[in-house]
Design a protein around this motif. Structure first.
Motif, PDB file in Angstrom:
ATOM      1  N   ALA A  61     -46.591  71.658 -75.962  1.00  0.00           N
ATOM      2  CA  ALA A  61     -47.616  70.966 -76.737  1.00  0.00           C
ATOM      3  C   ALA A  61     -48.049  71.799 -77.929  1.00  0.00           C
ATOM      4  CB  ALA A  61     -48.829  70.663 -75.856  1.00  0.00           C
ATOM      5  N   VAL A  62     -48.613  71.085 -78.905  1.00  0.00           N
ATOM      6  CA  VAL A  62     -49.322  71.721 -80.003  1.00  0.00           C
ATOM      7  C   VAL A  62     -50.792  71.479 -79.720  1.00  0.00           C
ATOM      8  CG1 VAL A  62     -49.716  71.781 -82.483  1.00  0.00           C
ATOM      9  CG2 VAL A  62     -47.435  71.262 -81.595  1.00  0.00           C
ATOM     10  N   ILE A  63     -51.560  72.552 -79.681  1.00  0.00           N
ATOM     11  CA  ILE A  63     -52.989  72.446 -79.389  1.00  0.00           C
ATOM     12  C   ILE A  63     -53.732  72.506 -80.712  1.00  0.00           C
ATOM     13  CG2 ILE A  63     -54.936  73.458 -78.167  1.00  0.00           C
ATOM     14  CD1 ILE A  63     -52.773  74.808 -76.326  1.00  0.00           C
ATOM     15  N   PHE A  64     -54.378  71.408 -81.047  1.00  0.00           N
ATOM     16  CA  PHE A  64     -55.159  71.342 -82.274  1.00  0.00           C
ATOM     17  C   PHE A  64     -56.600  71.728 -81.968  1.00  0.00           C
ATOM     18  CE2 PHE A  64     -51.695  68.314 -83.113  1.00  0.00           C
ATOM     19  CZ  PHE A  64     -51.179  68.906 -84.255  1.00  0.00           C
ATOM     20  N   ILE A  65     -57.118  72.642 -82.758  1.00  0.00           N
ATOM     21  CA  ILE A  65     -58.510  73.056 -82.602  1.00  0.00           C
ATOM     22  C   ILE A  65     -59.311  72.294 -83.650  1.00  0.00           C
ATOM     23  CG2 ILE A  65     -60.141  74.981 -82.760  1.00  0.00           C
ATOM     24  CD1 ILE A  65     -56.586  75.749 -81.954  1.00  0.00           C
ATOM     25  N   THR A  66     -60.285  71.535 -83.169  1.00  0.00           N
ATOM     26  CA  THR A  66     -61.173  70.775 -84.046  1.00  0.00           C
ATOM     27  C   THR A  66     -62.591  71.287 -83.830  1.00  0.00           C
ATOM     28  OG1 THR A  66     -61.694  69.037 -82.443  1.00  0.00           O
ATOM     29  CG2 THR A  66     -59.679  68.745 -83.736  1.00  0.00           C
ATOM     30  N   ARG A  67     -63.508  70.790 -84.623  1.00  0.00           N
ATOM     31  CA  ARG A  67     -64.914  71.191 -84.434  1.00  0.00           C
ATOM     32  C   ARG A  67     -65.461  70.706 -83.092  1.00  0.00           C
ATOM     33  NH1 ARG A  67     -64.978  69.592 -90.014  1.00  0.00           N
ATOM     34  NH2 ARG A  67     -64.983  71.476 -91.278  1.00  0.00           N
ATOM     35  N   GLN A  68     -64.868  69.657 -82.561  1.00  0.00           N
ATOM     36  CA  GLN A  68     -65.321  69.096 -81.290  1.00  0.00           C
ATOM     37  C   GLN A  68     -64.641  69.742 -80.087  1.00  0.00           C
ATOM     38  OE1 GLN A  68     -64.414  66.982 -83.950  1.00  0.00           O
ATOM     39  NE2 GLN A  68     -66.566  66.846 -84.500  1.00  0.00           N
ATOM     40  N   GLY A  69     -63.564  70.458 -80.298  1.00  0.00           N
ATOM     41  CA  GLY A  69     -62.859  71.064 -79.171  1.00  0.00           C
ATOM     42  C   GLY A  69     -61.363  71.105 -79.408  1.00  0.00           C
ATOM     43  N   LYS A  70     -60.623  71.167 -78.325  1.00  0.00           N
ATOM     44  CA  LYS A  70     -59.169  71.251 -78.399  1.00  0.00           C
ATOM     45  C   LYS A  70     -58.537  69.958 -77.907  1.00  0.00           C
ATOM     46  CE  LYS A  70     -58.971  76.212 -77.657  1.00  0.00           C
ATOM     47  NZ  LYS A  70     -58.388  77.306 -76.875  1.00  0.00           N
ATOM     48  N   VAL A  71     -57.476  69.539 -78.599  1.00  0.00           N
ATOM     49  CA  VAL A  71     -56.702  68.370 -78.178  1.00  0.00           C
ATOM     50  C   VAL A  71     -55.226  68.720 -78.228  1.00  0.00           C
ATOM     51  CG1 VAL A  71     -58.415  66.640 -78.853  1.00  0.00           C
ATOM     52  CG2 VAL A  71     -56.737  67.396 -80.502  1.00  0.00           C
ATOM     53  N   CYS A  72     -54.455  68.076 -77.400  1.00  0.00           N
ATOM     54  CA  CYS A  72     -53.037  68.392 -77.263  1.00  0.00           C
ATOM     55  C   CYS A  72     -52.176  67.272 -77.829  1.00  0.00           C
ATOM     56  CB  CYS A  72     -52.688  68.591 -75.792  1.00  0.00           C
ATOM     57  SG  CYS A  72     -53.601  69.961 -75.048  1.00  0.00           S
ATOM     58  N   GLY A  73     -51.218  67.654 -78.659  1.00  0.00           N
ATOM     59  CA  GLY A  73     -50.283  66.694 -79.240  1.00  0.00           C
ATOM     60  C   GLY A  73     -48.871  66.972 -78.777  1.00  0.00           C
ATOM     61  N   ARG A  74     -48.087  65.922 -78.706  1.00  0.00           N
ATOM     62  CA  ARG A  74     -46.671  66.050 -78.345  1.00  0.00           C
ATOM     63  C   ARG A  74     -45.928  66.599 -79.568  1.00  0.00           C
ATOM     64  NH1 ARG A  74     -44.444  63.037 -74.364  1.00  0.00           N
ATOM     65  NH2 ARG A  74     -46.125  61.521 -74.627  1.00  0.00           N
TER      66      ARG A  74
END
Length: 93
Positions: A61-74
């Motif tokens: 996964a690619v883990i995107f760090i946003t102001r709201q937290g972390k999300v995982c993308g394929r």
């Protein structure tokens, strides 16, 4: 003689335990893992940074760090690649 042998054994166990606990393999993994991918695209303007999930993780996964937290993308999804390309090009100007 039995007492010195027992003391030596305890000392040896203590040294081995110290070696194991201080070795790099005992250190907690620094990278996060993902258990599922997000189902909606993350808008580019919300992404502050990104990192790849560690090789020890079950799910690539690619883990995107946003102001709201972390999300995982394929990693193979087009929107994920678009964000990666945009961030990479922004840093090479």
């Amino acid at each position: 003689m039995k007492t010195s042998t027992a003391a030596l054994a305890v000392l040896l166990v203590a040294v081995l335990c110290y070696q194991v606990s201080s070795s790099p393999g005992a250190v907690k993994f620094s990278r996060s893992c993902c258990h599922q991918y997000v189902t909606k695209e993350v808008p580019l303007h919300r992404v502050v940074a990104y990192e790849y999930a560690g090789r020890h993780c079950h799910l690539p996964a690619v883990i995107f760090i946003t102001r709201q937290g972390k999300v995982c993308g394929r990693p193979g999804d087009k929107w994920v690649q678009d964000i990666l390309n945009n961030h990479n090009n922004a840093g090479s100007g």
